[in-house]
Design a protein around this motif. Structure first.
Motif, PDB file in Angstrom:
ATOM      1  N   ASP A  17     -11.928  57.558 -21.827  1.00  0.00           N
ATOM      2  CA  ASP A  17     -11.481  57.857 -23.189  1.00  0.00           C
ATOM      3  C   ASP A  17     -10.559  56.760 -23.705  1.00  0.00           C
ATOM      4  O   ASP A  17     -10.662  56.345 -24.868  1.00  0.00           O
ATOM      5  N   ASP A  18      -9.666  56.270 -22.839  1.00  0.00           N
ATOM      6  CA  ASP A  18      -8.772  55.179 -23.231  1.00  0.00           C
ATOM      7  C   ASP A  18      -9.565  53.923 -23.564  1.00  0.00           C
ATOM      8  O   ASP A  18      -9.263  53.225 -24.539  1.00  0.00           O
ATOM      9  N   ASP A  19     -10.571  53.624 -22.736  1.00  0.00           N
ATOM     10  CA  ASP A  19     -11.415  52.452 -22.990  1.00  0.00           C
ATOM     11  C   ASP A  19     -12.157  52.603 -24.311  1.00  0.00           C
ATOM     12  O   ASP A  19     -12.301  51.642 -25.074  1.00  0.00           O
ATOM     13  N   GLY A  20     -12.642  53.818 -24.573  1.00  0.00           N
ATOM     14  CA  GLY A  20     -13.364  54.059 -25.812  1.00  0.00           C
ATOM     15  C   GLY A  20     -12.476  53.872 -27.028  1.00  0.00           C
ATOM     16  O   GLY A  20     -12.875  53.249 -28.024  1.00  0.00           O
ATOM     17  N   LEU A 118     -17.594  59.713 -39.281  1.00  0.00           N
ATOM     18  CA  LEU A 118     -17.915  60.403 -38.035  1.00  0.00           C
ATOM     19  C   LEU A 118     -16.655  60.720 -37.234  1.00  0.00           C
ATOM     20  O   LEU A 118     -16.693  61.549 -36.319  1.00  0.00           O
ATOM     21  N   LEU A 119     -15.561  60.062 -37.576  1.00  0.00           N
ATOM     22  CA  LEU A 119     -14.306  60.286 -36.873  1.00  0.00           C
ATOM     23  C   LEU A 119     -13.486  61.327 -37.622  1.00  0.00           C
ATOM     24  O   LEU A 119     -13.850  61.754 -38.719  1.00  0.00           O
ATOM     25  N   ASP A 120     -12.356  61.699 -37.053  1.00  0.00           N
ATOM     26  CA  ASP A 120     -11.551  62.750 -37.672  1.00  0.00           C
ATOM     27  C   ASP A 120     -10.622  62.226 -38.759  1.00  0.00           C
ATOM     28  O   ASP A 120      -9.937  62.996 -39.416  1.00  0.00           O
ATOM     29  N   GLY A 121     -10.573  60.910 -38.934  1.00  0.00           N
ATOM     30  CA  GLY A 121      -9.759  60.336 -40.000  1.00  0.00           C
ATOM     31  C   GLY A 121      -8.291  60.223 -39.673  1.00  0.00           C
ATOM     32  O   GLY A 121      -7.509  59.712 -40.480  1.00  0.00           O
ATOM     33  N   LEU A 189     -17.427  57.923 -27.072  1.00  0.00           N
ATOM     34  CA  LEU A 189     -16.414  58.446 -27.985  1.00  0.00           C
ATOM     35  C   LEU A 189     -17.034  58.843 -29.322  1.00  0.00           C
ATOM     36  O   LEU A 189     -16.697  59.874 -29.902  1.00  0.00           O
ATOM     37  N   LEU A 190     -17.962  58.032 -29.798  1.00  0.00           N
ATOM     38  CA  LEU A 190     -18.575  58.287 -31.099  1.00  0.00           C
ATOM     39  C   LEU A 190     -19.616  59.401 -31.064  1.00  0.00           C
ATOM     40  O   LEU A 190     -19.816  60.102 -32.050  1.00  0.00           O
ATOM     41  N   THR A 191     -20.283  59.553 -29.924  1.00  0.00           N
ATOM     42  CA  THR A 191     -21.369  60.532 -29.852  1.00  0.00           C
ATOM     43  C   THR A 191     -20.981  61.826 -29.155  1.00  0.00           C
ATOM     44  O   THR A 191     -21.665  62.841 -29.297  1.00  0.00           O
ATOM     45  N   GLY A 192     -19.901  61.786 -28.368  1.00  0.00           N
ATOM     46  CA  GLY A 192     -19.503  62.971 -27.625  1.00  0.00           C
ATOM     47  C   GLY A 192     -20.340  63.219 -26.388  1.00  0.00           C
ATOM     48  O   GLY A 192     -20.276  64.311 -25.805  1.00  0.00           O
ATOM     49  N   ALA A 202     -29.549  58.080 -26.146  1.00  0.00           N
ATOM     50  CA  ALA A 202     -30.351  58.688 -27.207  1.00  0.00           C
ATOM     51  C   ALA A 202     -29.505  58.989 -28.436  1.00  0.00           C
ATOM     52  O   ALA A 202     -29.917  58.735 -29.575  1.00  0.00           O
ATOM     53  N   ALA A 203     -28.291  59.516 -28.205  1.00  0.00           N
ATOM     54  CA  ALA A 203     -27.404  59.854 -29.318  1.00  0.00           C
ATOM     55  C   ALA A 203     -26.961  58.600 -30.063  1.00  0.00           C
ATOM     56  O   ALA A 203     -26.824  58.610 -31.294  1.00  0.00           O
ATOM     57  N   THR A 204     -26.744  57.523 -29.326  1.00  0.00           N
ATOM     58  CA  THR A 204     -26.347  56.262 -29.958  1.00  0.00           C
ATOM     59  C   THR A 204     -27.465  55.725 -30.843  1.00  0.00           C
ATOM     60  O   THR A 204     -27.227  55.263 -31.967  1.00  0.00           O
TER      61      THR A 204
END
Length: 226
Positions: A17-20, A118-121, A189-192, A202-204
């Motif tokens: 998560d930190d890397d992302g 796509l992010l929480d802002g 991080l972006l796709t969960g 696939a999600a990417t």
């Protein structure tokens, strides 16, 4: 699973998560710097002083949210990959006339806005993504209005601009996939989805496809069929 295995797994997830987040931070900062440089350069193609001044002002707006962070990004994760991808993108999509500069601003600002949506802002590691979003939204809106005027005045230019836009979309898709392929933590991080998993890949691909679809829709609204 034993407590030590659980702790190790949790540590691995935290590191991922930190890397992302670090990669996202790098992507946003270098993306803003690139947007600033591109808009400032394209402003020279403006047909009049008013347009040149306004586009330059919008370029400065791109730089404002991240100028204090640039030095700390130089050695950050993904910096080299993002820089190379941006360089390749511009190498294959050079602008030589004002309408092309407007198309490029519409597409790049729009794609950046869609990605940020796509992010929480909220602020991530001190980076205020809301300010970045405002900068892109204003640039995209102004360029879209200007481009509408150009197309209304000279409808025949639409065909050439559509070809240019198609080339831009293809190159943007290719470079985005390239960056995502080298940054599984960012993609996760972006796709969960778990980094490096088939679900993440696939999600990417779906994410990139969606960004391209949204950009194509913007062009269609302007009468440019990519």
């Amino acid at each position: 699973m034993s407590s030590s295995q659980t702790t190790t797994a949790q540590t691995g997830e935290a590191n991922q998560d930190d890397d992302g987040r670090a990669s996202l931070r790098t992507l946003v900062v270098l993306g803003q710097l690139d947007a600033f440089e591109t808009i400032i350069a394209d402003a020279r193609l403006a047909p009049d002083l008013s347009s040149r001044t306004q586009l330059t002002r919008l370029g400065l707006l791109q730089f404002a949210p991240v100028d204090r962070l640039l030095e700390s990004i130089e050695q950050a994760p993904l910096a080299g990959t993002v820089a190379e991808a941006l360089k390749n993108f511009h190498q294959y999509t050079p602008t030589s006339i004002w309408p092309q500069a407007l198309v490029k601003t519409v597409l790049t600002s729009g794609m950046a806005t869609d990605l940020l949506d796509l992010l929480d802002g909220s602020a991530i590691d001190g980076l205020d993504l809301r300010a970045v979003g405002v900068a892109h939204a204003e640039a995209g809106r102004w360029a879209r209005d200007q481009l509408s005027g150009v197309l209304e005045e000279d409808p025949e230019v639409a065909g050439r601009l559509a070809l240019f836009a198609r080339r831009m979309l293809g190159e943007a898709s290719a470079q985005t996939q390239r960056v995502a392929g080298r940054a599984s933590a960012l993609a996760a991080l972006l796709t969960g989805q778990p980094a490096g998993s088939s679900a993440e890949v696939a999600a990417t691909s779906q994410l990139v496809g969606r960004l391209v679809e949204l950009s194509a829709a913007r062009l269609e609204e302007l009468g440019l069929q990519p």
